[in-house]
Write a protein that holds these residues in place. Sequence first.
Motif, PDB file in Angstrom:
ATOM      1  N   GLU A 176       0.833  -1.199   0.000  1.00 48.42           N
ATOM      2  CA  GLU A 176       0.000   0.000   0.000  1.00 48.42           C
ATOM      3  C   GLU A 176       0.874   1.258   0.000  1.00 48.42           C
ATOM      4  N   VAL A 177       1.943   1.221   0.790  1.00 51.36           N
ATOM      5  CA  VAL A 177       2.871   2.348   0.815  1.00 51.36           C
ATOM      6  C   VAL A 177       3.507   2.532  -0.557  1.00 51.36           C
ATOM      7  N   GLN A 178       3.925   1.423  -1.180  1.00 53.66           N
ATOM      8  CA  GLN A 178       4.571   1.509  -2.477  1.00 53.66           C
ATOM      9  C   GLN A 178       3.627   2.063  -3.531  1.00 53.66           C
ATOM     10  N   HIS A 179       2.363   1.696  -3.446  1.00 57.33           N
ATOM     11  CA  HIS A 179       1.376   2.225  -4.390  1.00 57.33           C
ATOM     12  C   HIS A 179       1.321   3.746  -4.293  1.00 57.33           C
ATOM     13  N   ARG A 180       1.324   4.275  -3.070  1.00 60.26           N
ATOM     14  CA  ARG A 180       1.291   5.729  -2.885  1.00 60.26           C
ATOM     15  C   ARG A 180       2.594   6.366  -3.349  1.00 60.26           C
ATOM     16  N   LEU A 181       3.712   5.703  -3.090  1.00 59.05           N
ATOM     17  CA  LEU A 181       4.995   6.240  -3.537  1.00 59.05           C
ATOM     18  C   LEU A 181       5.055   6.315  -5.059  1.00 59.05           C
ATOM     19  N   ASP A 182       4.519   5.305  -5.720  1.00 61.02           N
ATOM     20  CA  ASP A 182       4.490   5.326  -7.190  1.00 61.02           C
ATOM     21  C   ASP A 182       3.611   6.472  -7.690  1.00 61.02           C
TER      22      ASP A 182
END
Length: 229
Positions: A176-182
Amino acid sequence: MSGARVQPEAQRVHPAVDSIGAALLAWLDQFSLGDERLREARFHVLAARVLPDGARVNVELLAQWTAWLAAQPSTAAHADLASVIEGTVPADEAAPTVLALADLWPRTAVGMSLSWRRRCLQHAHDGSGLIVYDIVESVRRTEIPIGIAHSTAWRTICVTVGELTEWCEQDPPMEEVQHRLDRLSAAQLELVRHLRSCHPAIYAPVLEVAETICAIPGARLAWRQEISP
């Protein structure tokens, strides 16, 4: 513009962090806001991580804002801010938080345009967390042009940074964090493309504000790790 990330170990800290901390404690005491919770939170460290290369006076201002926002529920903070901006609070009836705000606001608004002040007031009335990013503009002594502030890229950056900052306290799933970072990285690239069509004098200052905003989640994570027992 560097890629989006949440890396507390990579965060720099302002070299005057200890002196900034002493100034923050003195300011809290001046307005009777120096309870143990605020004193032990070490908000100056958070400000020194968000603004590691800023002028000391601006880092102190950011530390004071951070402590002030933490001193009361957000609904009360936004109501007080709207009242102080509008000048509707009699000084003899003001609570300590309002008196502290009456000290903060003029130093924050100095040199900023009427348009920026109106935007702050709107965010205060909306109860919007976007007021934090208005403050970042002030401590960076840069004002985001209206066209950029209203752009999809800028709004995406602000909203996504807000989500990441909140999630730093909740230990969310990494995917979920990576999705936001992307999503944040894509918005950063879009902002850069937008800025290339602007006057060169706008490019670097706006990117500096954007970089500062994007550093908030990592800075907050590092700060929370530092103050945790």
